[in-house]
Write an enzyme that holds these catalytic residues in place. Structure first.
Site, PDB file in Angstrom:
ATOM      1  N   ASN A 257       7.911  43.699  48.598  1.00  0.00           N
ATOM      2  CA  ASN A 257       6.901  43.604  47.557  1.00  0.00           C
ATOM      3  C   ASN A 257       7.275  44.546  46.425  1.00  0.00           C
ATOM      4  OD1 ASN A 257       5.186  41.681  48.798  1.00  0.00           O
ATOM      5  ND2 ASN A 257       4.515  43.278  50.204  1.00  0.00           N
TER       6      ASN A 257
ATOM      7  N   GLU B 270       8.967  45.199  53.887  1.00  0.00           N
ATOM      8  CA  GLU B 270       8.170  44.847  55.058  1.00  0.00           C
ATOM      9  C   GLU B 270       9.080  44.399  56.200  1.00  0.00           C
ATOM     10  OE1 GLU B 270       3.926  43.524  53.127  1.00  0.00           O
ATOM     11  OE2 GLU B 270       5.185  41.921  53.901  1.00  0.00           O
TER      12      GLU B 270
ATOM     13  N   GLU C   8      10.110  40.706  54.029  1.00  0.00           N
ATOM     14  CA  GLU C   8      10.029  40.526  52.574  1.00  0.00           C
ATOM     15  C   GLU C   8       9.898  41.872  51.879  1.00  0.00           C
ATOM     16  OE1 GLU C   8       6.724  38.685  50.667  1.00  0.00           O
ATOM     17  OE2 GLU C   8       5.252  39.438  52.078  1.00  0.00           O
TER      18      GLU C   8
ATOM     19  N   ARG D 224       5.834  45.927  43.903  1.00  0.00           N
ATOM     20  CA  ARG D 224       4.598  46.367  43.230  1.00  0.00           C
ATOM     21  C   ARG D 224       3.916  47.422  44.094  1.00  0.00           C
ATOM     22  NH1 ARG D 224       1.032  44.097  46.852  1.00  0.00           N
ATOM     23  NH2 ARG D 224       1.761  42.167  47.785  1.00  0.00           N
TER      24      ARG D 224
ATOM     25  N   LEU E  54       8.878  35.663  66.183  1.00  0.00           N
ATOM     26  CA  LEU E  54       8.812  36.785  67.127  1.00  0.00           C
ATOM     27  C   LEU E  54       7.450  36.771  67.813  1.00  0.00           C
ATOM     28  CD1 LEU E  54      10.496  39.511  64.869  1.00  0.00           C
ATOM     29  CD2 LEU E  54      11.571  38.116  66.633  1.00  0.00           C
TER      30      LEU E  54
ATOM     31  N   LYS F   1      13.421  32.811  63.333  1.00  0.00           N
ATOM     32  CA  LYS F   1      12.999  32.976  64.723  1.00  0.00           C
ATOM     33  C   LYS F   1      11.554  33.483  64.685  1.00  0.00           C
ATOM     34  CE  LYS F   1      13.669  33.763  69.191  1.00  0.00           C
ATOM     35  NZ  LYS F   1      13.759  32.549  70.007  1.00  0.00           N
TER      36      LYS F   1
HETATM   37  P1  ADP Z   1       3.484  36.450  53.130  1.00  0.00           P
HETATM   38  O1  ADP Z   1       4.363  36.704  51.956  1.00  0.00           O
HETATM   39  O2  ADP Z   1       2.836  35.102  53.111  1.00  0.00           O
HETATM   40  O3  ADP Z   1       2.539  37.560  53.408  1.00  0.00           O
HETATM   41  P2  ADP Z   1       5.321  37.457  55.194  1.00  0.00           P
HETATM   42  O4  ADP Z   1       6.716  37.029  55.312  1.00  0.00           O
HETATM   43  O5  ADP Z   1       5.061  38.825  54.633  1.00  0.00           O
HETATM   44  O6  ADP Z   1       4.494  36.333  54.366  1.00  0.00           O
HETATM   45  O7  ADP Z   1       4.601  37.367  56.590  1.00  0.00           O
HETATM   46  C1  ADP Z   1       3.217  37.584  56.739  1.00  0.00           C
HETATM   47  C2  ADP Z   1       2.876  37.798  58.198  1.00  0.00           C
HETATM   48  O8  ADP Z   1       3.268  36.638  58.964  1.00  0.00           O
HETATM   49  C3  ADP Z   1       3.606  38.959  58.854  1.00  0.00           C
HETATM   50  O9  ADP Z   1       2.939  40.179  58.634  1.00  0.00           O
HETATM   51  C4  ADP Z   1       3.550  38.522  60.297  1.00  0.00           C
HETATM   52  O10 ADP Z   1       2.249  38.724  60.816  1.00  0.00           O
HETATM   53  C5  ADP Z   1       3.767  37.016  60.235  1.00  0.00           C
HETATM   54  N1  ADP Z   1       5.215  36.646  60.342  1.00  0.00           N
HETATM   55  C6  ADP Z   1       6.093  36.501  59.310  1.00  0.00           C
HETATM   56  N2  ADP Z   1       7.323  36.187  59.766  1.00  0.00           N
HETATM   57  C7  ADP Z   1       7.250  36.132  61.117  1.00  0.00           C
HETATM   58  C8  ADP Z   1       8.199  35.868  62.193  1.00  0.00           C
HETATM   59  N3  ADP Z   1       9.469  35.570  61.951  1.00  0.00           N
HETATM   60  N4  ADP Z   1       7.724  35.900  63.473  1.00  0.00           N
HETATM   61  C9  ADP Z   1       6.422  36.197  63.733  1.00  0.00           C
HETATM   62  N5  ADP Z   1       5.499  36.450  62.787  1.00  0.00           N
HETATM   63  C10 ADP Z   1       5.881  36.430  61.493  1.00  0.00           C
END
Ligand code: ADP
Length: 447
Positions: free
Chosen positions: A289, A275, A287, A291, A203, A201
């Site tokens: 991390n 996160e 996710e 590290r 957000l 979804k």
């Molecule tokens: P990466 O590993 O590429 O950094 P993440 O899953 O940590 O990917 O997501 C990076 C950023 O993308 C988040 O900090 C947020 O800004 C945006 N994001 C990730 N998932 C969603 C979601 N389901 N809805 C809205 N924004 C998202």
């Protein structure tokens, strides 16, 4: 305790790790590419080994060269920093197979969390709330369309092996899904050599809030509060703060307990970060991390602990010297990432540092390998410094940060300092009133 640690990284983080080692009485070995022979982390380390030419794949990503350097110098542990090989399970395994301690989690946990689908599955089973979405890889368009209908638009297609915000596409309706799905798969394949994607979804107005965790090898797990990393450009963090202006202590305590329990059940070790997206009072895991993170200093400033020192102690088998009850989060800290980039276009701006003056005074910390006469090489990430400021309150921290930004001089190249000077004077930032989209909107990059 270890006698000699090899630092498998460069730039400010290599220096950061060197400092923690010296304070523990540990000798350091720097590794460097030919482009980094004059870098500060090489100058300060007790020993250094050149591991290859400038491209990272031939030097900082060259596992055999790094392990050889450790063997030749007699290092008994390797700290990978962040980026490069820090989340490479094969590297961690190779290090341990050579009888060298890896300062980080087990290779199994690195592999598990490196696959974002597997990570989400694990977190769901551990009772951590996640973003609603597919419960595994989405391998064809029909399934994607079916899920889009079930979850409700907008949806986000994400790469299972993703990182750095790449391989992510939003679809606002079924008609946009095909292009987003194909685009995300192609980008994931090109960037990560793995085109497996999943759906979540999307957000609309979340904040990015993450919990810093520490776990030792004796079953003790603590959280060190949260960081708000909502100020992002292209899904890359620009400025981070702790605590989050959006959380109160009851919410922190509730979520903190969930994440501590999850990592206890998982048997996790060393430092890690969970996160989350946070919207309308709810947390959604995105996710983990496995590290140390770039933004770890804001946590250090509010809890008064040296995270790298703790990582090293944990890797040497020592139990943590404190419990959750001992952790006191005090005041407020903000970090500005200073990149060698044009502050308007974000085009990289490597080159000679003609002039350099760092801010100082109470509560001001600069983590950087820059010095006057240093030449920023064009081969690596553009982040060249982190300015971290602490104050007893958010307002004091903000006032201190502004004056520190005004004192900071980096001459000869362009940096993002002017962006931070403007940002820290904007009303919404002052009010703490921002989500992950706000910065790009404020910069006029997005509607
Ligand atoms: P990466 O590993 O590429 O950094 P993440 O899953 O940590 O990917 O997501 C990076 C950023 O993308 C988040 O900090 C947020 O800004 C945006 N994001 C990730 N998932 C969603 C979601 N389901 N809805 C809205 N924004 C998202």
């Amino acid at each position: 305790m270890f006698e000699k640690v090899l630092i498998a990284n460069r730039g400010e983080i290599a220096l950061r790790i060197h400092r923690a080692c010296k304070e523990l009485g540990i000798h350091t070995v720097a590794v460097h590419s030919t482009a980094d022979a004059d870098a500060m982390h090489v100058r300060l380390a007790d020993e250094s080994v050149c591991i290859g030419p400038p491209p990272a794949r031939d030097s900082y990503l060259n596992k055999a060269a790094i392990i050889s350097a450790a063997v030749i110098t007699g290092a008994d542990a390797i700290h990978p920093g962040y980026g490069f090989l820090s989340e490479n399970a094969d590297f961690a395994r190779m290090v341990e197979d050579h009888g060298i301690a890896f300062i980080g989690p087990t290779p199994e946990h690195i592999a598990m969390m490196g696959d974002k689908i597997e990570a989400k599955r694990a977190m769901i089973s551990l009772g951590v709330p996640c973003v609603p979405g597919s419960d595994g890889p989405v391998t064809d368009l029909e399934t994607a369309l079916k899920l889009g209908k079930e979850i409700g638009y907008p949806v986000l297609i994400k790469a299972a092996g993703g990182g750095g915000g790449k391989g992510m596409r939003v679809a606002n309706s079924a008609s946009e899904l095909e292009e987003a799905y194909r685009g995300a798969r192609a980008e994931a394949g090109a960037n990560f050599g793995n085109d497996v994607v999943y759906i979540e979804k999307y957000l609309g107005h979340p904040r990015h809030i993450e919990f810093q965790m520490l776990a030792d090898t004796h079953g003790n797990v603590v959280h060190l509060g949260e960081r708000d990393c909502s100020l992002q450009r292209k899904h890359q963090k620009v400025l981070e703060e702790s605590p989050s202006p959006a959380l109160n202590s009851a919410q922190r305590e509730k979520m903190g307990k969930i994440v501590v329990d999850a990592l206890k059940k998982l048997g996790y070790r060393n430092a890690g970060t969970l996160e989350f997206l946070y919207q309308d009072g709810e947390f959604y895991f995105i996710e983990m991390n496995t590290r140390l993170q770039v933004e770890h200093p804001v946590t250090e400033m509010v809890c008064g602990l040296d995270l790298v020192r703790e990582q090293i102690r944990i890797a040497s088998g020592a139990p943590m010297a404190f419990t959750q009850e001992d952790v006191r989060l005090q005041g407020h800290a903000i970090e500005c990432r200073v990149n060698a980039e044009n502050p308007e276009t974000f085009a990289p701006s490597p080159g000679l540092i003609a002039e350099y003056h760092t801010p100082g005074g109470l509560g001001v910390r600069v983590d950087s390998g820059l010095y006057s006469g240093y030449r920023v090489p064009p081969h690596y990430d553009s982040m060249v410094a982190k300015l971290i400021v602490h104050g007893t309150s958010r307002n004091e921290c903000l006032m201190r940060l502004r004056r520190a930004l005004d004192e900071y001089v980096v001459g000869g190249i362009q940096t993002t300092l002017p962006l931070h000077r403007r940002l820290t004077r904007s009303q919404e930032f002052i009010d703490g009133n921002y989500d992950i989209h706000w910065l790009e909107r404020w910069m006029g990059l997005k509607k």
